[in-house]
Design an enzyme around this catalytic site. Sequence first.
Site, PDB file in Angstrom:
ATOM      1  CG  HIS A   1     -48.928  39.611  17.879  1.00 58.32           C
ATOM      2  ND1 HIS A   1     -48.992  40.947  18.212  1.00 58.32           N
ATOM      3  CD2 HIS A   1     -48.750  38.944  19.045  1.00 58.32           C
ATOM      4  CE1 HIS A   1     -48.845  41.075  19.520  1.00 58.32           C
ATOM      5  NE2 HIS A   1     -48.703  39.879  20.051  1.00 58.32           N
TER       6      HIS A   1
ATOM      7  CG  LEU B   1     -42.006  54.846   2.640  1.00 57.63           C
ATOM      8  CD1 LEU B   1     -42.489  56.182   3.207  1.00 57.63           C
ATOM      9  CD2 LEU B   1     -43.075  53.774   2.860  1.00 57.63           C
TER      10      LEU B   1
ATOM     11  CG  ASP C   1     -50.847  49.324  22.120  1.00 58.58           C
ATOM     12  OD1 ASP C   1     -50.639  48.094  22.197  1.00 58.58           O
ATOM     13  OD2 ASP C   1     -51.059  50.032  23.111  1.00 58.58           O
TER      14      ASP C   1
HETATM   15  C1  FPP Z   1     -48.940  45.752  19.839  1.00 58.71           C
HETATM   16  O1  FPP Z   1     -50.064  45.063  20.269  1.00 58.71           O
HETATM   17  C2  FPP Z   1     -47.980  44.927  19.055  1.00 58.71           C
HETATM   18  C3  FPP Z   1     -46.696  44.623  19.404  1.00 58.71           C
HETATM   19  C4  FPP Z   1     -46.108  45.069  20.660  1.00 58.71           C
HETATM   20  C5  FPP Z   1     -45.750  43.838  18.596  1.00 58.71           C
HETATM   21  C6  FPP Z   1     -46.257  43.226  17.352  1.00 58.71           C
HETATM   22  C7  FPP Z   1     -46.185  44.091  16.173  1.00 58.71           C
HETATM   23  C8  FPP Z   1     -46.442  43.599  14.956  1.00 58.71           C
HETATM   24  C9  FPP Z   1     -46.787  42.160  14.743  1.00 58.71           C
HETATM   25  C10 FPP Z   1     -46.308  44.474  13.784  1.00 58.71           C
HETATM   26  C11 FPP Z   1     -45.008  44.118  13.144  1.00 58.71           C
HETATM   27  C12 FPP Z   1     -44.560  45.122  12.209  1.00 58.71           C
HETATM   28  C13 FPP Z   1     -43.506  45.023  11.381  1.00 58.71           C
HETATM   29  C14 FPP Z   1     -43.204  46.145  10.486  1.00 58.71           C
HETATM   30  C15 FPP Z   1     -42.620  43.830  11.321  1.00 58.71           C
HETATM   31  P1  FPP Z   1     -50.158  44.504  21.766  1.00 58.71           P
HETATM   32  O2  FPP Z   1     -49.753  43.076  21.737  1.00 58.71           O
HETATM   33  O3  FPP Z   1     -49.395  45.377  22.695  1.00 58.71           O
HETATM   34  O4  FPP Z   1     -51.708  44.628  22.003  1.00 58.71           O
HETATM   35  P2  FPP Z   1     -52.482  44.836  23.393  1.00 58.71           P
HETATM   36  O5  FPP Z   1     -52.058  46.178  23.935  1.00 58.71           O
HETATM   37  O6  FPP Z   1     -53.912  44.826  22.977  1.00 58.71           O
HETATM   38  O7  FPP Z   1     -52.107  43.686  24.283  1.00 58.71           O
END
Ligand code: FPP
Length: 243
Positions: A30, A124, A13
């Site tokens: 992201h 893994l 997060d």
């Molecule tokens: C959290 O930050 C991120 C997400 C909800 C989705 C995005 C995740 C990734 C890009 C990692 C992907 C991983 C793999 C293995 C494909 P947020 O957007 O909720 O941040 P905030 O709380 O600061 O708004």
Amino acid sequence: MADSPQHVAIIMDGNGRWARSRGLPRAAGHRSSMKVVRKIVEECVQRKLGYLTLFAFSSENWRRPPDEVGMLMNLFLDALDREVADLHRNQVRLSFIGDRDLLGAELARRMHNAEQLTAGNSGLRLFVAMAYGGRWDLTQACRSLAADVASGTLAAADIDETRVAERLALAGVPDPDLLIRTGGERRISNFLLWNLAYTELYFTDALWPEFSAAHLDEAFESFARRERRFGKISEQLAAKADA
Ligand code: FPP
């Protein structure tokens, strides 16, 4: 005290806040987060961790603005293209958990191909939760059990915890020992609701794009200091250790 964790689950997060604090669009957070995913997976391979489960996209994330959802789906497509060969070389076995029917056909196809390619790997086990929610997982397990009861292959009275666990997305996988959540919030957010029953929880204010091997060390050190009683009392654990 606890041994090293065998299964680590991570709620990644803070991408949006990391970007905002630098005056960048959320998409930049992201994109940056993918480098951290790569680094942390490498770290887990080196540490010979058994299982790593990453929460990439939750059932609730569909509620984000359509632009952001579309951007994330493209990012996942790109990531699959770029990373799978390297994961395969490193003996990582990749699997996805979540409601695939909600994902685009092309993404679902590449996920399936990545699973097939890496299925025989012995290193893994990496689970990526996409369109996943703990309530979805429990609901689909209930539906599957109910179908067997309706067809007469299972008696309702025979449904026990083992039978429920067998129908979950992580069937056959040991429960996470340690859950790490970055980004400062202290909640589970509908992640692995069943599987986290006895998991040690570790929360850090570090935002995911700044999470490093040193942060992972801190989480593992915190885990090593925990006493995992699984409902027992300390004296029982001490007696077992002396035996
Ligand atoms: C959290 O930050 C991120 C997400 C909800 C989705 C995005 C995740 C990734 C890009 C990692 C992907 C991983 C793999 C293995 C494909 P947020 O957007 O909720 O941040 P905030 O709380 O600061 O708004």
